[in-house]
Scaffold this motif. Structure first.
Motif, short mmCIF file in Angstrom:
data_model
loop_
_atom_site.label_atom_id
_atom_site.label_comp_id
_atom_site.label_asym_id
_atom_site.label_seq_id
_atom_site.Cartn_x
_atom_site.Cartn_y
_atom_site.Cartn_z
N LYS B 124 0.82 -1.20 0.00
CA LYS B 124 0.00 0.00 0.00
C LYS B 124 0.87 1.27 0.00
N TRP B 125 1.90 1.25 0.83
CA TRP B 125 2.79 2.41 0.90
C TRP B 125 3.53 2.61 -0.42
N GLU B 126 3.95 1.50 -1.04
CA GLU B 126 4.64 1.61 -2.32
C GLU B 126 3.74 2.23 -3.38
N LYS B 127 2.48 1.83 -3.34
CA LYS B 127 1.53 2.37 -4.31
C LYS B 127 1.34 3.88 -4.10
N LYS B 128 1.23 4.27 -2.84
CA LYS B 128 1.09 5.70 -2.54
C LYS B 128 2.33 6.47 -2.99
N ALA B 129 3.49 5.87 -2.77
CA ALA B 129 4.75 6.53 -3.16
C ALA B 129 4.80 6.70 -4.68
N LEU B 130 4.40 5.64 -5.38
CA LEU B 130 4.42 5.67 -6.84
C LEU B 130 3.47 6.74 -7.37
N ASN B 131 2.28 6.80 -6.80
CA ASN B 131 1.32 7.80 -7.24
C ASN B 131 1.82 9.22 -7.01
N SER B 132 2.51 9.41 -5.88
CA SER B 132 2.91 10.78 -5.53
C SER B 132 3.95 11.33 -6.50
N ILE B 133 4.75 10.45 -7.14
CA ILE B 133 5.79 11.02 -8.01
C ILE B 133 5.22 11.63 -9.28
N LYS B 134 4.01 11.23 -9.64
CA LYS B 134 3.42 11.85 -10.82
C LYS B 134 3.13 13.32 -10.55
N GLN B 135 2.72 13.58 -9.32
CA GLN B 135 2.38 14.95 -8.94
C GLN B 135 3.61 15.80 -8.67
N CYS B 136 4.59 15.21 -7.97
CA CYS B 136 5.69 16.07 -7.51
C CYS B 136 6.87 16.04 -8.45
#
Lengths: 234, 234
Positions: B124-136
């Motif tokens: 779950k944390w990996e997925k959140k991390a992956l999603n956040s790089i699109k934004q930042c």
């Protein structure tokens, strides 16, 4: 880690918890004979002993006044409102814990919220701010002001800064040796500032700063911004 | 503010979105002819034009490679686990946006969670991390490691620090001129460290630092800690 802290009133040499704080103490299972700390919101914190618990109040004997250090710098945070005001609910606690003195909601071009929506929220934010000081041991809660329009921001603080996503170079590090005692900082809405808004703020003496290269979500940006400003103090 | 960024694969000179990213692009109403950015997670980001949208993939023509600057310092965050692991869900995004390179969950004395509970969360944390790089706009997501026990922490980084609630004086400011390139930082659980734990960390070369006088709730403390460590870089 010390005694539980509550907010109360001092009268005739005794300290009292009433209303919300009475309820809160009962939830925390405070009993006669317990020691608790009481902040009178007039700049004093007392170590007390619970004498009597009734339906209307808890009466406490003052054992001693506790020495508390207040920070001697003042940050005023001008926070441009996000479209979802509930995001502010989540940051008030952090804002308070990081020692912000005044919180001023700002209505800017790229936020769809209206003054009246913000006004409806202020009671809730004040309550959150008040609750947070019990945990973080501040003397006073952050002052929540009524919302202002960006063009009406007025500050006489020694330091005036605005975090601006298009500023590439200047960071707080340039100002580390200034020994500022009070700082106003403007943090933008999620859509950023318009160029016209930055011009207005610069005319008022606000200096654009960068927070770093990455784009931060609002909650992270606010905490990061305050944390960077705190570096200006000791 | 630039084009929408997705994560995809490059094959035979074309870039493809599949599976989750395909779904995500459809939710975002990407259409043939649109321009989107694609990060291949191999250090490259491309500006592309959507050629074809099928049930299984979106095929894009590569227009050009986008120049991206990665930060040249590395923070490894050793984060002691709180009793409520969902609190970590909420900070992964901020941790990632603030450029943390590795995130290592730590099991310490004053946290009731077990290694197996943490292991269950990692996906779950990996997925959140992956999603956040699109934004930042980071190139790679923060690496989430398997949990370690505090006594098994091992770091060869140039800077090693632990934020400790009983440290009163030493702040990151003392280390501002060190020009560190990589730093390990340990952030405690909500109940703080035991004295034995601090001794263990000091023996490993970790220097205790204070974050400031106020007590911060965990989410605020983590962001504040990373933000202070980032001051050590440029």
């Amino acid at each position: 880690m010390g005694y539980e802290r509550f907010i109360g009133q001092v009268e005739d040499g005794y300290a009292y918890l009433t209303e919300d704080e009475l309820k809160h103490a009962k939830v925390k299972r405070v009993k006669t004979g317990d020691r608790i700390e009481i902040n009178d919101l007039k700049g004093n914190v007392y170590l007390t002993e619970v004498l009597e618990i009734t339906k209307r109040y808890i009466k406490c004997r003052i054992i001693e006044k506790i020495k508390v250090e207040e920070e001697d710098f003042r940050i005023t945070l001008y926070q441009c409102m996000p479209n979802q005001l509930s995001k502010i609910d989540d940051i008030i606690e952090g804002v308070s814990q990081l020692g912000v003195y005044r919180f001023v909601p700002v209505i800017s071009e790229r936020s769809a919220v209206k003054t009246k929506d913000v006004l409806k929220k202020i009671k809730k934010w004040e309550k959150k701010a008040l609750n947070s000081i019990k945990q973080c041991k501040r003397l006073y809660p952050v002052i929540i002001e009524n919302p202002v329009k960006l063009e009406d921001i007025k500050s006489d603080d020694e330091g005036k800064f605005v975090f601006y996503e298009k500023e590439e170079k200047r960071t707080v590090k340039e100002f580390l040796d200034k020994k500022l005692k009070n700082v106003s900082v403007v943090i933008g809405p999620e859509g950023g500032f318009t160029e016209g808004e930055i011009k207005i703020l610069q005319d008022k003496g606000f200096i654009p700063l960068t927070m770093g290269k990455n784009i931060l979500r609002m909650e992270t940006a606010v905490i990061t911004g305050i944390c960077q400003i705190r570096f200006l103090f000791d």
